[in-house]
Design an enzyme around this catalytic site. Sequence first.
Site, PDB file in Angstrom:
ATOM      1  N   ASP A  48       2.654  12.114  -5.003  1.00 42.21           N
ATOM      2  CA  ASP A  48       3.246  11.635  -6.253  1.00 42.21           C
ATOM      3  C   ASP A  48       4.398  10.696  -5.927  1.00 42.21           C
ATOM      4  O   ASP A  48       5.043  10.823  -4.896  1.00 42.21           O
ATOM      5  CB  ASP A  48       3.764  12.813  -7.090  1.00 42.21           C
ATOM      6  N   GLY A  49       4.653   9.749  -6.821  1.00 41.48           N
ATOM      7  CA  GLY A  49       5.773   8.844  -6.627  1.00 41.48           C
ATOM      8  C   GLY A  49       5.372   7.514  -6.024  1.00 41.48           C
ATOM      9  O   GLY A  49       6.223   6.677  -5.749  1.00 41.48           O
ATOM     10  N   CYS A  50       4.073   7.328  -5.803  1.00 41.73           N
ATOM     11  CA  CYS A  50       3.576   6.065  -5.257  1.00 41.73           C
ATOM     12  C   CYS A  50       2.881   5.292  -6.376  1.00 41.73           C
ATOM     13  O   CYS A  50       2.173   5.877  -7.189  1.00 41.73           O
ATOM     14  CB  CYS A  50       2.582   6.319  -4.135  1.00 41.73           C
ATOM     15  N   ALA A  51       3.074   3.988  -6.407  1.00 42.48           N
ATOM     16  CA  ALA A  51       2.407   3.150  -7.405  1.00 42.48           C
ATOM     17  C   ALA A  51       0.901   3.126  -7.154  1.00 42.48           C
ATOM     18  O   ALA A  51       0.109   3.053  -8.084  1.00 42.48           O
ATOM     19  CB  ALA A  51       2.974   1.736  -7.377  1.00 42.48           C
ATOM     20  N   SER A  52       0.500   3.212  -5.891  1.00 44.27           N
ATOM     21  CA  SER A  52      -0.909   3.229  -5.508  1.00 44.27           C
ATOM     22  C   SER A  52      -1.371   4.673  -5.368  1.00 44.27           C
ATOM     23  O   SER A  52      -0.574   5.599  -5.354  1.00 44.27           O
ATOM     24  CB  SER A  52      -1.099   2.521  -4.164  1.00 44.27           C
TER      25      SER A  52
END
Length: 139
Positions: A48-52
């Site tokens: 979690d916390g990644c744009a991808s």
Amino acid sequence: MASEAFEEIVETFEFLEDWEDRYRHVIDMGKAMAPLDDALKVPATKVDGCASQVWLHPEIEGSGPQGVFRFQGESDAMIVRGLIAILHDLYSGLTNAEVLKVDAPTELARLGLNEHLSAQRSNGVRAMVERIRLLAAAA
């Protein structure tokens, strides 16, 4: 403290003076990584916390502080796959205790990534580093 493989990346980046060349090298590193088995792309391995879309799957030999940390990873974005490859070389082969001692922001700053990654990508790298640290601590 970083692995020998990461030190090789640092040397390569010092040789590649132009950021475009470095960027292409990061992408090539991602392309060279073995794909993560689709069965391992599950909510438990998703970061979690990644744009991808990013998945990190630990492969820890042994347990406790002396267990040897390794992981596989994948992303749907080529640059992020390359960043996973860099993190792989930074951490893989270290003991769990050593993983927790790595100052990732300082080590990654040696590559000059901070100045060239978008805020979203930087947040994603921080999220991946945090996941790696949690995995090592839990082992």
